[in-house]
Design a protein around this motif. Structure first.
Motif, PDB file in Angstrom:
ATOM      1  N   ASP A  65     -13.276  -0.311  29.512  1.00  0.00           N
ATOM      2  CA  ASP A  65     -13.648  -0.107  28.114  1.00  0.00           C
ATOM      3  C   ASP A  65     -14.086   1.330  27.872  1.00  0.00           C
ATOM      4  OD1 ASP A  65     -14.391  -1.207  25.382  1.00  0.00           O
ATOM      5  OD2 ASP A  65     -16.355  -0.470  26.045  1.00  0.00           O
ATOM      6  N   HIS A  66     -14.893   1.864  28.778  1.00  0.00           N
ATOM      7  CA  HIS A  66     -15.338   3.250  28.615  1.00  0.00           C
ATOM      8  C   HIS A  66     -14.158   4.204  28.700  1.00  0.00           C
ATOM      9  CE1 HIS A  66     -18.288   6.575  28.840  1.00  0.00           C
ATOM     10  NE2 HIS A  66     -17.299   7.168  29.505  1.00  0.00           N
ATOM     11  N   VAL A  67     -13.247   3.946  29.614  1.00  0.00           N
ATOM     12  CA  VAL A  67     -12.093   4.830  29.789  1.00  0.00           C
ATOM     13  C   VAL A  67     -11.228   4.853  28.532  1.00  0.00           C
ATOM     14  CG1 VAL A  67      -9.946   5.165  31.085  1.00  0.00           C
ATOM     15  CG2 VAL A  67     -12.077   4.630  32.301  1.00  0.00           C
ATOM     16  N   ARG A  68     -11.105   3.717  27.849  1.00  0.00           N
ATOM     17  CA  ARG A  68     -10.332   3.687  26.607  1.00  0.00           C
ATOM     18  C   ARG A  68     -10.940   4.624  25.564  1.00  0.00           C
ATOM     19  NH1 ARG A  68      -9.615  -1.887  27.852  1.00  0.00           N
ATOM     20  NH2 ARG A  68     -11.544  -2.431  26.761  1.00  0.00           N
ATOM     21  N   HIS A  69     -12.259   4.593  25.423  1.00  0.00           N
ATOM     22  CA  HIS A  69     -12.915   5.486  24.463  1.00  0.00           C
ATOM     23  C   HIS A  69     -12.787   6.941  24.897  1.00  0.00           C
ATOM     24  CE1 HIS A  69     -14.640   2.389  21.927  1.00  0.00           C
ATOM     25  NE2 HIS A  69     -15.082   1.756  22.991  1.00  0.00           N
ATOM     26  N   TYR A  70     -12.918   7.189  26.175  1.00  0.00           N
ATOM     27  CA  TYR A  70     -12.783   8.550  26.715  1.00  0.00           C
ATOM     28  C   TYR A  70     -11.397   9.118  26.413  1.00  0.00           C
ATOM     29  CZ  TYR A  70     -11.453  11.739  30.556  1.00  0.00           C
ATOM     30  OH  TYR A  70     -10.946  12.766  31.315  1.00  0.00           O
ATOM     31  N   ARG A 113      -9.310   8.148  24.105  1.00  0.00           N
ATOM     32  CA  ARG A 113      -9.080   8.260  22.660  1.00  0.00           C
ATOM     33  C   ARG A 113      -9.764   9.489  22.072  1.00  0.00           C
ATOM     34  NH1 ARG A 113     -12.141   6.542  18.442  1.00  0.00           N
ATOM     35  NH2 ARG A 113     -13.489   5.328  19.827  1.00  0.00           N
ATOM     36  N   LEU A 114     -10.986   9.788  22.534  1.00  0.00           N
ATOM     37  CA  LEU A 114     -11.757  10.888  21.965  1.00  0.00           C
ATOM     38  C   LEU A 114     -11.463  12.227  22.635  1.00  0.00           C
ATOM     39  CD1 LEU A 114     -15.180   9.046  21.580  1.00  0.00           C
ATOM     40  CD2 LEU A 114     -13.620   9.691  19.737  1.00  0.00           C
ATOM     41  N   VAL A 115     -11.482  12.260  23.948  1.00  0.00           N
ATOM     42  CA  VAL A 115     -11.308  13.515  24.680  1.00  0.00           C
ATOM     43  C   VAL A 115      -9.830  13.859  24.845  1.00  0.00           C
ATOM     44  CG1 VAL A 115     -11.807  14.718  26.855  1.00  0.00           C
ATOM     45  CG2 VAL A 115     -13.513  13.173  25.866  1.00  0.00           C
ATOM     46  N   ARG A 116      -8.992  12.829  24.944  1.00  0.00           N
ATOM     47  CA  ARG A 116      -7.561  13.006  25.151  1.00  0.00           C
ATOM     48  C   ARG A 116      -7.273  13.918  26.342  1.00  0.00           C
ATOM     49  NH1 ARG A 116      -5.095  14.932  19.659  1.00  0.00           N
ATOM     50  NH2 ARG A 116      -3.198  14.785  20.928  1.00  0.00           N
ATOM     51  N   PRO A 117      -7.671  13.489  27.531  1.00  0.00           N
ATOM     52  CA  PRO A 117      -7.483  14.320  28.727  1.00  0.00           C
ATOM     53  C   PRO A 117      -6.007  14.541  29.039  1.00  0.00           C
ATOM     54  CG  PRO A 117      -8.066  12.084  29.343  1.00  0.00           C
ATOM     55  CD  PRO A 117      -8.233  12.164  27.852  1.00  0.00           C
ATOM     56  N   ARG A 118      -5.698  15.730  29.487  1.00  0.00           N
ATOM     57  CA  ARG A 118      -4.309  16.075  29.804  1.00  0.00           C
ATOM     58  C   ARG A 118      -4.041  16.009  31.307  1.00  0.00           C
ATOM     59  NH1 ARG A 118      -4.224  21.142  25.585  1.00  0.00           N
ATOM     60  NH2 ARG A 118      -3.493  19.978  23.750  1.00  0.00           N
ATOM     61  N   GLY A 119      -5.083  16.011  32.115  1.00  0.00           N
ATOM     62  CA  GLY A 119      -4.879  15.953  33.550  1.00  0.00           C
ATOM     63  C   GLY A 119      -4.699  14.523  34.034  1.00  0.00           C
ATOM     64  N   GLN A 120      -4.180  14.368  35.240  1.00  0.00           N
ATOM     65  CA  GLN A 120      -4.045  13.055  35.843  1.00  0.00           C
ATOM     66  C   GLN A 120      -5.416  12.525  36.244  1.00  0.00           C
ATOM     67  OE1 GLN A 120      -1.398  13.683  39.133  1.00  0.00           O
ATOM     68  NE2 GLN A 120       0.431  13.706  37.854  1.00  0.00           N
ATOM     69  N   THR A 121      -5.498  11.203  36.420  1.00  0.00           N
ATOM     70  CA  THR A 121      -6.750  10.614  36.895  1.00  0.00           C
ATOM     71  C   THR A 121      -7.108  11.231  38.241  1.00  0.00           C
ATOM     72  OG1 THR A 121      -6.262   8.524  35.783  1.00  0.00           O
ATOM     73  CG2 THR A 121      -7.886   8.470  37.561  1.00  0.00           C
ATOM     74  N   GLY A 122      -8.357  11.670  38.362  1.00  0.00           N
ATOM     75  CA  GLY A 122      -8.787  12.367  39.575  1.00  0.00           C
ATOM     76  C   GLY A 122      -8.663  13.872  39.453  1.00  0.00           C
ATOM     77  N   ALA A 123      -8.064  14.339  38.362  1.00  0.00           N
ATOM     78  CA  ALA A 123      -7.920  15.783  38.136  1.00  0.00           C
ATOM     79  C   ALA A 123      -8.101  16.084  36.651  1.00  0.00           C
ATOM     80  CB  ALA A 123      -6.556  16.262  38.620  1.00  0.00           C
ATOM     81  N   GLY A 124      -8.988  15.339  36.004  1.00  0.00           N
ATOM     82  CA  GLY A 124      -9.225  15.508  34.578  1.00  0.00           C
ATOM     83  C   GLY A 124     -10.196  16.626  34.272  1.00  0.00           C
ATOM     84  N   PRO A 125     -10.534  16.807  33.003  1.00  0.00           N
ATOM     85  CA  PRO A 125     -11.376  17.941  32.597  1.00  0.00           C
ATOM     86  C   PRO A 125     -12.805  17.878  33.106  1.00  0.00           C
ATOM     87  CG  PRO A 125     -11.026  16.422  30.767  1.00  0.00           C
ATOM     88  CD  PRO A 125     -10.103  15.993  31.851  1.00  0.00           C
ATOM     89  N   PHE A 126     -13.300  16.698  33.468  1.00  0.00           N
ATOM     90  CA  PHE A 126     -14.683  16.575  33.909  1.00  0.00           C
ATOM     91  C   PHE A 126     -14.793  16.300  35.407  1.00  0.00           C
ATOM     92  CE2 PHE A 126     -15.218  14.661  29.420  1.00  0.00           C
ATOM     93  CZ  PHE A 126     -15.202  15.931  28.858  1.00  0.00           C
ATOM     94  N   ARG A 128      -9.097   5.823  39.404  1.00  0.00           N
ATOM     95  CA  ARG A 128     -10.047   5.520  38.334  1.00  0.00           C
ATOM     96  C   ARG A 128     -10.886   6.771  38.053  1.00  0.00           C
ATOM     97  NH1 ARG A 128     -11.670   0.710  41.522  1.00  0.00           N
ATOM     98  NH2 ARG A 128     -10.341  -1.025  40.938  1.00  0.00           N
ATOM     99  N   GLU A 129     -11.465   6.819  36.872  1.00  0.00           N
ATOM    100  CA  GLU A 129     -12.365   7.917  36.523  1.00  0.00           C
ATOM    101  C   GLU A 129     -13.732   7.655  37.144  1.00  0.00           C
ATOM    102  OE1 GLU A 129      -9.017   8.108  33.712  1.00  0.00           O
ATOM    103  OE2 GLU A 129     -10.242   6.506  34.561  1.00  0.00           O
ATOM    104  N   THR A 130     -14.243   8.600  37.920  1.00  0.00           N
ATOM    105  CA  THR A 130     -15.476   8.427  38.683  1.00  0.00           C
ATOM    106  C   THR A 130     -16.648   9.106  37.984  1.00  0.00           C
ATOM    107  OG1 THR A 130     -14.271   8.304  40.783  1.00  0.00           O
ATOM    108  CG2 THR A 130     -16.619   8.859  40.894  1.00  0.00           C
ATOM    109  N   LEU A 131     -17.672   8.322  37.681  1.00  0.00           N
ATOM    110  CA  LEU A 131     -18.896   8.873  37.096  1.00  0.00           C
ATOM    111  C   LEU A 131     -19.728   9.590  38.148  1.00  0.00           C
ATOM    112  CD1 LEU A 131     -21.157   9.191  34.966  1.00  0.00           C
ATOM    113  CD2 LEU A 131     -21.906   6.880  35.564  1.00  0.00           C
TER     114      LEU A 131
END
Length: 318
Positions: free
Chosen positions: A123-128, A130-143, A154-157
């Motif tokens: 659920d959090h990833v869907r909002h992320y 939609r709002l941030v619209r990351p261009r990198g692959q999972t594991g190499a995103g903007p954060f 998966r996106e790791t907090l």
């Protein structure tokens, strides 16, 4: 630990439930539940390392109804709920401090660290997205930082690095860290500036973010509000659950700011993560060292220096 052991642990844990939930102060319920399992009287708890937990509102209210002066683990379990809950997925990986990597991998001894990752819910990833619209692959995103022990699927907090030793019956928490929170904070701060001072061209540092400035700010301020405040508590609670309830180890060590610099050969780790966080979790500062470190031949000079300079570490017995 050895790589073969780490691989066997990961294979065994693949059948375990990977879901984890956290609410404010859940760590207190977890710790008090284990302390109460020993059958102590409340007066004993007030004079021990878990005394600070007894002042929390929900625990204080529970104690008010126990005039017999005793507290059981079963009674504490009634506190394990909250209307404010965030869900996560847990995943396991490894981090190598073998051979030449030992010089820079920030491990206290040569070998393998087990990595417990706290990954965002779907659920959090869907909002992320939609709002941030990351261009990198999972594991190499903007954060995220590719060179850190994050998940590739998966996106790791946040993550916790662990060294485990069943022969000695102890676990060492090497690191508690989150790239996501700091990088999202930086991105939101820049986005706020650009909202009031428009830029003609999207800065290069935002090449992995496709969202609008206001949506990046909204993601940080709204969707990350819980995570910003509780990520470290949630990650450490998950790690203690894994160490104690899954692996059956009950003596847990945690680096202090000074011992981390000395034994992991690192610069300036975030002081709060290696002072305030372990104290909040009822760790006690001691001038002993875990056998995991004391038995490491390549750390002899560091051990002598720790004894000479009275470098302390944190210890928790559950």
């Amino acid at each position: 630990m050895e790589m073969l052991l780490a691989q066997e642990l990961i294979a065994c844990l693949s059948n375990e439930s990977s879901y984890f939930y956290y609410y404010p102060d859940r760590y207190g319920v977890f710790l008090l539940g284990h302390a109460a399992a020993r059958g102590p009287r409340i007066a004993e708890l007030r004079g021990g390392p878990f005394a600070g937990l007894l002042h929390k509102p929900n625990i204080k209210a529970l104690l008010a109804h126990h005039g017999d002066g005793k507290l059981s683990a079963e009674t504490v379990r009634y506190l394990d709920w909250s209307p404010t809950v965030e869900h996560f997925r847990l995943s396991i990986g490894t981090w190598s401090g073998e051979r030449d990597r030992f010089r820079w991998a920030q491990t206290s001894r040569r070998g393998i660290n087990l990595v417990l990752r706290l990954d965002f819910s779907a659920d959090h990833v869907r909002h992320y997205r939609r709002l941030v619209r990351p261009r990198g692959q999972t594991g190499a995103g903007p954060f995220e930082y590719v060179g850190h022990p994050i998940s590739s699927v998966r996106e790791t907090l946040a993550w916790v690095r662990l060294d485990l030793d069943w022969t000695r019956g102890e676990a060492l928490i090497e690191e508690v860290q989150s790239d996501w929170i700091g990088n999202a904070r930086w991105a939101a701060a820049r986005a706020r500036q650009w909202l009031t001072r428009p830029v003609e061209k999207r800065p290069r540092l935002f090449r992995l973010i496709g969202g609008r400035w206001q949506d990046v700010v909204r993601y940080y301020e709204e969707r990350l509000a819980f995570h910003r405040r509780y990520w470290d508590d949630a990650a450490l609670t998950a790690a203690l659950w894994l160490i104690v309830e899954v692996f059956g180890l009950h003596r847990i060590w945690y680096h202090s700011h000074d011992s981390g610099r000395l034994f992991k050969r690192c610069g300036e780790p975030p002081r709060s993560l290696y002072t305030a966080l372990p104290r909040r979790f009822c760790f006690t500062a001691v001038n002993d060292l875990p056998e995991i470190i004391g038995g490491e031949k390549r750390q002899k000079d560091a051990v002598k220096r720790a004894e000479r300079e009275d470098v302390r570490m944190f210890r928790l017995d559950l």
